[in-house]
Design a protein around this motif. Sequence first.
Motif, PDB file in Angstrom:
ATOM      1  N   LEU A   1       1.044   0.795  -8.659  1.00  0.00           N
ATOM      2  CA  LEU A   1       0.061   0.562  -9.678  1.00  0.00           C
ATOM      3  C   LEU A   1       0.303   1.470 -10.635  1.00  0.00           C
ATOM      4  O   LEU A   1       0.424   2.734 -10.503  1.00  0.00           O
ATOM      5  CB  LEU A   1      -1.380   0.944  -8.917  1.00  0.00           C
ATOM      6  CG  LEU A   1      -2.638   0.593 -10.000  1.00  0.00           C
ATOM      7  CD1 LEU A   1      -2.810  -0.524 -10.413  1.00  0.00           C
ATOM      8  CD2 LEU A   1      -3.858   1.375  -9.047  1.00  0.00           C
TER       9      LEU A   1
ATOM     10  N   TYR B   1      -7.032   0.593  -6.586  1.00  0.00           N
ATOM     11  CA  TYR B   1      -6.359   1.239  -5.576  1.00  0.00           C
ATOM     12  C   TYR B   1      -6.703   1.024  -4.219  1.00  0.00           C
ATOM     13  O   TYR B   1      -5.706   0.454  -3.327  1.00  0.00           O
ATOM     14  CB  TYR B   1      -6.492   2.747  -5.770  1.00  0.00           C
ATOM     15  CG  TYR B   1      -5.472   3.581  -5.079  1.00  0.00           C
ATOM     16  CD1 TYR B   1      -5.572   3.956  -3.660  1.00  0.00           C
ATOM     17  CD2 TYR B   1      -4.120   4.189  -5.837  1.00  0.00           C
ATOM     18  CE1 TYR B   1      -4.605   4.541  -2.965  1.00  0.00           C
ATOM     19  CE2 TYR B   1      -3.294   5.053  -5.122  1.00  0.00           C
ATOM     20  CZ  TYR B   1      -3.613   5.120  -3.916  1.00  0.00           C
ATOM     21  OH  TYR B   1      -2.552   5.801  -3.349  1.00  0.00           O
TER      22      TYR B   1
ATOM     23  N   GLU C   1      -4.367  -1.278  -1.118  1.00  0.00           N
ATOM     24  CA  GLU C   1      -4.054  -0.469   0.151  1.00  0.00           C
ATOM     25  C   GLU C   1      -4.426  -1.432   1.193  1.00  0.00           C
ATOM     26  O   GLU C   1      -3.724  -1.499   2.353  1.00  0.00           O
ATOM     27  CB  GLU C   1      -5.135   0.870   0.266  1.00  0.00           C
ATOM     28  CG  GLU C   1      -4.575   2.017  -0.344  1.00  0.00           C
ATOM     29  CD  GLU C   1      -5.272   3.283  -0.091  1.00  0.00           C
ATOM     30  OE1 GLU C   1      -4.675   4.154   0.328  1.00  0.00           O
ATOM     31  OE2 GLU C   1      -6.676   3.096  -0.039  1.00  0.00           O
TER      32      GLU C   1
ATOM     33  N   ASN D   1      -0.132   4.098 -13.522  1.00  0.00           N
ATOM     34  CA  ASN D   1      -1.466   4.959 -13.755  1.00  0.00           C
ATOM     35  C   ASN D   1      -1.024   5.868 -14.654  1.00  0.00           C
ATOM     36  O   ASN D   1       0.174   6.267 -14.861  1.00  0.00           O
ATOM     37  CB  ASN D   1      -2.032   5.366 -12.324  1.00  0.00           C
ATOM     38  CG  ASN D   1      -3.353   5.363 -12.418  1.00  0.00           C
ATOM     39  OD1 ASN D   1      -3.933   5.921 -13.367  1.00  0.00           O
ATOM     40  ND2 ASN D   1      -4.302   5.309 -11.374  1.00  0.00           N
TER      41      ASN D   1
ATOM     42  N   ALA E   1      -4.337   9.312  -5.793  1.00  0.00           N
ATOM     43  CA  ALA E   1      -5.029   8.198  -5.481  1.00  0.00           C
ATOM     44  C   ALA E   1      -6.262   7.831  -6.649  1.00  0.00           C
ATOM     45  O   ALA E   1      -6.630   6.931  -6.875  1.00  0.00           O
ATOM     46  CB  ALA E   1      -5.631   8.239  -3.986  1.00  0.00           C
TER      47      ALA E   1
ATOM     48  N   GLY F   1       1.561   3.201  -3.843  1.00  0.00           N
ATOM     49  CA  GLY F   1       0.571   4.163  -4.806  1.00  0.00           C
ATOM     50  C   GLY F   1       0.683   3.922  -6.193  1.00  0.00           C
ATOM     51  O   GLY F   1       1.293   3.135  -6.648  1.00  0.00           O
ATOM     52  N   ASN F   2       0.115   4.823  -6.932  1.00  0.00           N
ATOM     53  CA  ASN F   2       0.243   5.055  -8.179  1.00  0.00           C
ATOM     54  C   ASN F   2       1.694   5.214  -8.695  1.00  0.00           C
ATOM     55  O   ASN F   2       2.521   6.205  -8.010  1.00  0.00           O
ATOM     56  CB  ASN F   2      -0.462   6.089  -8.895  1.00  0.00           C
ATOM     57  CG  ASN F   2      -2.039   5.748  -8.834  1.00  0.00           C
ATOM     58  OD1 ASN F   2      -2.472   4.361  -8.620  1.00  0.00           O
ATOM     59  ND2 ASN F   2      -3.229   6.635  -8.437  1.00  0.00           N
TER      60      ASN F   2
ATOM     61  N   THR G   1      -8.258   1.285 -12.392  1.00  0.00           N
ATOM     62  CA  THR G   1      -7.085   1.546 -11.586  1.00  0.00           C
ATOM     63  C   THR G   1      -7.904   2.359 -10.453  1.00  0.00           C
ATOM     64  O   THR G   1      -7.463   2.048  -9.179  1.00  0.00           O
ATOM     65  CB  THR G   1      -6.401   2.543 -11.947  1.00  0.00           C
ATOM     66  OG1 THR G   1      -7.109   3.504 -12.666  1.00  0.00           O
ATOM     67  CG2 THR G   1      -5.301   1.675 -13.142  1.00  0.00           C
ATOM     68  N   LYS G   2      -8.916   2.912 -10.440  1.00  0.00           N
ATOM     69  CA  LYS G   2      -9.541   3.716  -9.391  1.00  0.00           C
ATOM     70  C   LYS G   2     -10.259   2.398  -8.394  1.00  0.00           C
ATOM     71  O   LYS G   2      -9.930   2.699  -7.086  1.00  0.00           O
ATOM     72  CB  LYS G   2     -10.424   4.389  -9.839  1.00  0.00           C
ATOM     73  CG  LYS G   2     -10.280   5.875 -10.613  1.00  0.00           C
ATOM     74  CD  LYS G   2     -11.463   6.616 -11.041  1.00  0.00           C
ATOM     75  CE  LYS G   2     -11.265   7.832 -11.770  1.00  0.00           C
ATOM     76  NZ  LYS G   2     -12.186   8.493 -12.231  1.00  0.00           N
TER      77      LYS G   2
END
Length: 333
Positions: free
Chosen positions: A176, A194, A198, A178, A183, A206-207, A190-191
Motif C-alpha cells: 500500500l 490497511y 490484511e 504510503n 501500520a 504492508g505500507n 490508507t489508515k
Amino acid sequence: MRIAIDAMGGDHAPQATVEGALLAAAEWPETTIVLVGDNARIEPLLQGRKPANVEIVHASEVIEAEDEPVKAVRRKKDASMVVAGRMLKERAVDGMISAGNTGALMTTGLLVVGRMKGIERPALAPMLPSMTEGGVLALDLGANMDATPEQLVQYAIMGSIYRSKVHGIQQPKVGLLNVGTEAMKGNELTKAAYPLLEQAPVHFIGNVESRDVLNKPCDVLVCDGFAGNIMLKSLEGAASVIFSALKTEFTRTWYTKIAAAVVKKGLGNFRKKMDYNEHGAAPLLGVDGLMLKSHGSSSALAVKNAVRQARIAVQSDLIGGIRAEISNGSERS
C-alpha cells in the motif's frame, strides 16, 4: 484470437500503430490484428503488404487528445476508439489496445464496454520499472483521482490476479503506497484500507514508501489515482533529467567520451529497463473486457509489445479469473 488496435490513437498514429500491427502479425500469425480507423489513411501505410491475419475496420472519426472524454465518447459514435470498444463489448474481438486519450478510454470502458459486476471503479495499472527483474504493477495511476478503502481492496485483488495469470507470479506481494511503513501512518484513506487489505485474499506485506518502489518491495502497489499519478510523473521526470544530465556529462570532453564508450552497454541496459516501449501497455482492470492503454508516444515496438501482453492475458483468461474472484468475494461477504 482477435485483437483490435485503435489505429488512430496516439501521438504517432496511424504510422506507429500500423507498423506495430505488422510486427505483431508477423510474430504471431495465428493472431488476427484488427486495425480500427480511417481506411484512407491506413491502407497507404500497408504499402500492399497486408498479411492475411490483418484486417481493417473503417471508423470515420477520431477522439483527439484535447477532447473532453465524456462528450467525445457520446458524440463521436464512429470514433476509432469507440468502434473498437463496441467490438469488444459484442465479443467480436478478444481484447483492444489504444494509445489515445486516457480519459476517453476510461469513458469507453465504462459507457461502451461496461464495468465488471462487483467492481466499483476500474483502475489503470501500468508496470513501473525496478532495479531487479519483473517491475511493479501499480494501480490506480490515474483512471480515478479518488478512491474508497473498499476500492483499494478491489485494486489489490485485480492486480494480484493480473500478476499471477499474466506474469506467472505465485502469491504476488501487495503493498500500500504510503508516507511511512508503520501500520498507522498515512491519511484517512490508507489508515482505513490497511486492515481491510490484511483481511483480503491477497498476500499483503504492508505500507510501501515511494522512495523504495524502484527496488521492488512488492509485486503489486495499490494507491488512489491522485497519489499514484503524482508518483508516476515524478519517476518519469526524474528519469528524464538523469539521462539528460548523463548525456551532457559524457559528451563534455574527450575523456568523458571515452568513459561513455566503456559504460555504454550498462547504461543502455539501464535505459531499457526505464523505457515504456519495452512494457507495452497498461491494462484497464475492472471493465468487462480486456482493454490495454499504451503510452501516448508509443512506438511500433510498444504497440507490438502491447499485443504480446494482450495475447498472454487472453490465453490465461485474465478477465474470467477476475470475474470469478470478485464473484466469490461477493458471496463471502
